[in-house]
Design an enzyme around this catalytic site. Sequence first.
Site, short mmCIF file in Angstrom:
data_model
loop_
_atom_site.label_atom_id
_atom_site.label_comp_id
_atom_site.label_asym_id
_atom_site.label_seq_id
_atom_site.Cartn_x
_atom_site.Cartn_y
_atom_site.Cartn_z
N ASP A 27 0.85 -1.19 0.00
CA ASP A 27 0.00 0.00 0.00
C ASP A 27 0.88 1.24 0.00
O ASP A 27 1.90 1.25 0.66
CB ASP A 27 -0.86 0.01 1.28
CG ASP A 27 -2.26 -0.41 0.97
OD1 ASP A 27 -2.70 -0.16 -0.17
OD2 ASP A 27 -2.92 -0.98 1.86
N ASP A 57 -6.43 25.81 10.25
CA ASP A 57 -6.66 24.51 9.59
C ASP A 57 -5.88 23.43 10.33
O ASP A 57 -4.67 23.38 10.29
CB ASP A 57 -6.20 24.64 8.13
CG ASP A 57 -6.44 23.38 7.35
OD1 ASP A 57 -6.92 22.39 7.95
OD2 ASP A 57 -6.13 23.37 6.14
N THR A 95 -17.80 24.14 -1.25
CA THR A 95 -16.87 25.17 -1.70
C THR A 95 -15.52 24.59 -2.07
O THR A 95 -14.81 25.11 -2.92
CB THR A 95 -16.65 26.23 -0.61
OG1 THR A 95 -16.11 25.55 0.53
CG2 THR A 95 -17.95 26.91 -0.22
N SER A 116 -10.96 26.52 2.02
CA SER A 116 -11.01 26.99 3.40
C SER A 116 -10.18 28.28 3.45
O SER A 116 -9.52 28.63 2.47
CB SER A 116 -10.43 25.94 4.35
OG SER A 116 -9.06 25.76 4.08
N LYS A 134 -7.83 29.23 0.36
CA LYS A 134 -6.98 28.27 -0.35
C LYS A 134 -7.83 27.03 -0.63
O LYS A 134 -8.77 26.74 0.11
CB LYS A 134 -5.74 27.91 0.47
CG LYS A 134 -5.98 26.99 1.67
CD LYS A 134 -4.65 26.57 2.26
CE LYS A 134 -4.73 25.34 3.15
NZ LYS A 134 -5.64 25.34 4.25
#
Lengths: 686, 572
Positions: free
Chosen positions: A308, A345, A382, A385, A399
Amino acid sequence: MAPASRQASLLDPTLLKPAVWESFKKLHPRDVARNPVMFVVWAGSLLTTVFVFKDLVSPRADGAPLWFTVSVMLWLWFTVLFANFAEAVAEGRGKAQASALRRMRQDTQARRLNDNNQEERVTAPSLRKGDRVVCEAGDVIPGDGEVVEGIASVDESAVTGESAPVIRESGGDRSAVTGGTKVLSDRIVIRISVDPGESFLDRMIGLVEGAARKKTPNEIALHILLVGLTLVFLLACVTLVPLALYSGVPLSGTAVVALLVCLIPTTIGGLLSAIGIAGMDRLLRKNVLALSGRAVEAAGDVDTLLLDKTGTITLGNRMATELLPMPGVRVEELAEAAQLASLADETPEGRSVVTLVKDTYKMRPRELRAHQATFVPFTAQTRMSGCDLVDPHPRSIRKGAVEAIVRHAQELGGTVPEELAQAAGRIGDAGGTPLAVAEGARVLGIIHLKDVVKGGIKERFDRFRAMGIRTVMITGDNPRTAAAIAREAGVDDFLAEATPEAKLALIRTEQAKGKLVAMTGDGTNDAPALAQADVGVAMNTGTQAAKEAGNMVDLDSNPTKLLEVVEVGKQLLMTRGTLTTFSIANDVAKYFAILPALFMGVFPQIAPLNVMGLTSPFSAILSAVIFNALIIVALIPLALKGVRYRPLGAAALLRRSLLLYGVGGVIVPFVGIKVIDVLLTTVGLA
Amino acid sequence: MTLTGWLQTLLFFVLVLALTKPVGAWLFRVFEADTQPLPRVLGPVERALLRLCGVRREHEQTWVQYTVALLAFSLLGVVILYALQRLQHVLPLNPRGLPAVGPELAFNTAASFVANTNWQSYAGESTLSYATQMVGLTWQNFVSAASGLGVALALARGLTRRPGPEGRKTLGNFWVDLVRGTLYVLLPLSFVAALFFVSQGVLQNLAPYHEFTTVEGVKQTLAFGPVASQEAIKMLGTNGGGFFNANSAHPFENPTPLTNLAQLLLIFLLPAGLTHTYGKMTGDTKQGWVLFAAMSVLFLVGAAASYAAESQSNPALASAQVLQHGNLEGKEARFGVAASTLFATVTTDASCGAVNAMHDSFTALGGLVPLVNMQLGEVIFGGVGAGLYGILVMAVLAVFIAGLMVGRTPEFLGKKIEVREMKLAMLYVLVFPLAILGLSAVGVVLPQGTSSLNNAGPHGLSEILYAFTSGVANNGSAFAGLNANTPFWNISLGVSMLAGRFLMMVPVMALAGSLVGKKVVSPGPGTFPTEGVLFTGLLVSVVLIVGALTFFPALSLGPIVEHFLGAAGKVY
């Protein structure tokens, strides 16, 4: 099982003492009969014991001297004991671990929930599949199961040896808990998934004790070769008696038994089961639990390795690595905007932007509150953020995905520079993700988010390649991104936009081409692929379904552990092969020691065949028997540690082994037997 | 030793090398291609024969069906050949009026020719009628060789066939292989060779024996017969049963050095060619050349050792003050030491068993070489077919050890060697020690065994050991010095030949059956390559070790002790 016990040294005195006792207990015919080669030695020892008693009762003047018969008898018994000892030492280490595990299992109390969600106290062994139990901080989890409610940090060191606690929560891929581990904080409800006696801990105890150990297919095949050779030598030695009778050569029974025992492959025969047990044990010490010996052997044959991407090849999250300002925008301006947009964020990507700005552009993060900023969170609609500031003047910084920012800017009446699309394309080609930043209607530039390949991974893949193993990266990314990361990480191939069905199909195609496939996985959706793969290594952090489907569990949950698994598998086979070669090659010298000794009495002319110049027929035979017994002891460390694997080509590897163990196997006994003969002569036994 | 002597061996080897590829390619076309050579001429014959037997060409057999067909056909061969001998006095083509052959001898001879051994307890010219020789022996010379070819092809198919999705488990059709082997390979080559032999003076007639008086005035009988026709297939089919008792030492069988060379070439022709056929079947001719190389190494070492040993003077004659050019006792002067030792090496390498010199008269070490050649399992080119399947079983063992040493579960041509394959390979390996050593042990103890010996001591042991080795290895050459025409020897040797043939063929067929259905693992850099010098060396070592370790004790009481005693002046 504490990590310390797993690192127990090869010949730990606490393990040796019980092993000595065990090797005597294993003289029981029932135990010996399981190994036909050693059974022949055992029978031969018994026979010489009878000879000794016969000589004691009615000594024969023309027969072999008593000291000779007694010495041969003793050394033949030693041969059996040494082989038993090797097996006992190998088992001993497992047994020590098993008893540690057992102590942990005892006396756990469980708080079972009945249908009315009321708690009742029961003992752990009375829990059945489907029961629900509650565990709070300080409780030991009473059995294997799945968290159905709550989140908790769990200390799994009892199973993994890793002391850092791990998070277990309901739903998702981190819901499995193992019995015997301890909840450190919070409260969880667990649905028990196994009945007593079938738990992970039980299986682990069975495995380390060797109780559940069955001979692996290749081990059986090698056993057949050894039994066949034993029969050949049995025929050669038994028929030698009438042939010698015809030639007028009297052969003592002791000498024939000695010849037989020296010729049959006792070295490998005596060490074979120790090699197998030690191989499983080595894996265990690397924190891999192999649920079948067949899988360990198969690991040595793996051609293709599926890995993975996320968490294995790359660090779990994308990181901001670069800022690309649009024409007319200063990079500091972009950096400041990017920082402001990311301060609130909390995603790893957002944090990485702040870090990048801080480290590269030396801008310290500012207090948002001082600017009366409001944070605009990311929404699926949207796909952006950012934040809106009031002080010193109103600003709106966003952004987000390039398309979203473009739409946002155009809605506000701004123009989008051509360079934006070009830069975004370049980043995509390089395997990264572009994130556009805009202030108001003005697009400032792009943040380059990148998958960061783990350090040292390329070297590991080089090692796989040297072993002849092809690595394939599996990722949900689009092919362009996947290709870029594959190139950077140095994997040979990749499967992009992978679904569980695609993984399964890939394994099947590889297998149809005659490849052996190994894969690592942790999620429930990996389970079908893990089951299909020839070697499926499930991460211990993974779901119960994944652990059930695979044939190995990695307690450390380190996907590149497969490298070690493959090496252990190869080592296991190589150790068997080299010791077999060595054992057979030894016979040449033993013939030259014993045959002249047998016939020299009647045909003194064959003295030139006594190439080692051994003192007397008796010392020659005895030296060969002693060498044959001591070589088993001398090779125990090699059998337990395994022959070192070097990732060379097959031909180079074989040339090396043949030289070392084939040619060496011819020479060593010539020297060894001669030295023993000299020593025997010195002490007057000749 | 002379340069000419060495050049003879070298010339022979170069010719074998040159013929291997064309013969191998021819065999490949006959057995594995879609269309066989000469479709206009031989095609109708093949179809007619198969239709007559009710065999459909496309019908392939599993290993059990193939083996049952082979065993049934061989059993029938034994019965017919036995009956022919017992009834030869009432059958035609018996100008000499020879009586019926005794039951033990008839069994021995029947077993011998069906097992492709051609051990001869009888003397052809004084025992067997022309009918028995032509209808019985020559027929078996063809079909026993063709049967061997069939088993080798079956094993090669087992190793090389790729199972389809439905898992193909068949190995070809015994009857088709038998007919093709005889029709396209053995018959035409024998025909050409027989004509060549006739041109060189080998006898071919059905005339009664000729009585005449020699110059010394002694009455002698000159035996005649259809020699050349049997001579060709005797060599080509690695049969070795001579028309006359003296075999290829007889001037009517092998008159000139040129026929001698031709006979040698015929012995190695098919076994060497088969290695190339196998290579073509694997899709990589190098695989075949590896087998050829391993065989060549063993052959050249044996030939050199034998030549070197026989070039020594006989130590027993040292006191007689005679000029000796090597040990010439029991050798034909028209061949000399080099051609005699080369013949002895080739005939024992290839389980042919024809002789042009008396092996019993070789020096101890010179006699050791033929003995060891046989005990190595008749894999140095070996019998027609038997050599290939023998060396492939050895290769399976070599691959098993090599595979382990490189850290992979062993595989051969991509097919995993697992428990079943090892069982079958070991069963195959066990036949030699069991039959040779077991029967020799009985032979040296029973008075019925030792009373046939002409020599005492270690040389007598060599004679007994040689007889059973020759029988089990299906070689058929005799050390001589042993009167084998007694009930004990006839029966025990008959049993040894059947054991050495069929107890070994059955595990080989089972091995083929086990391998053919296996999926093929694709090779990678970690896979041990079964071509190249390294594998050749490993294969040679495995052959030597399996053979030498088994027989070293017995040999050390026979030729090895004899050598040391001979050097010390003691002879038997």
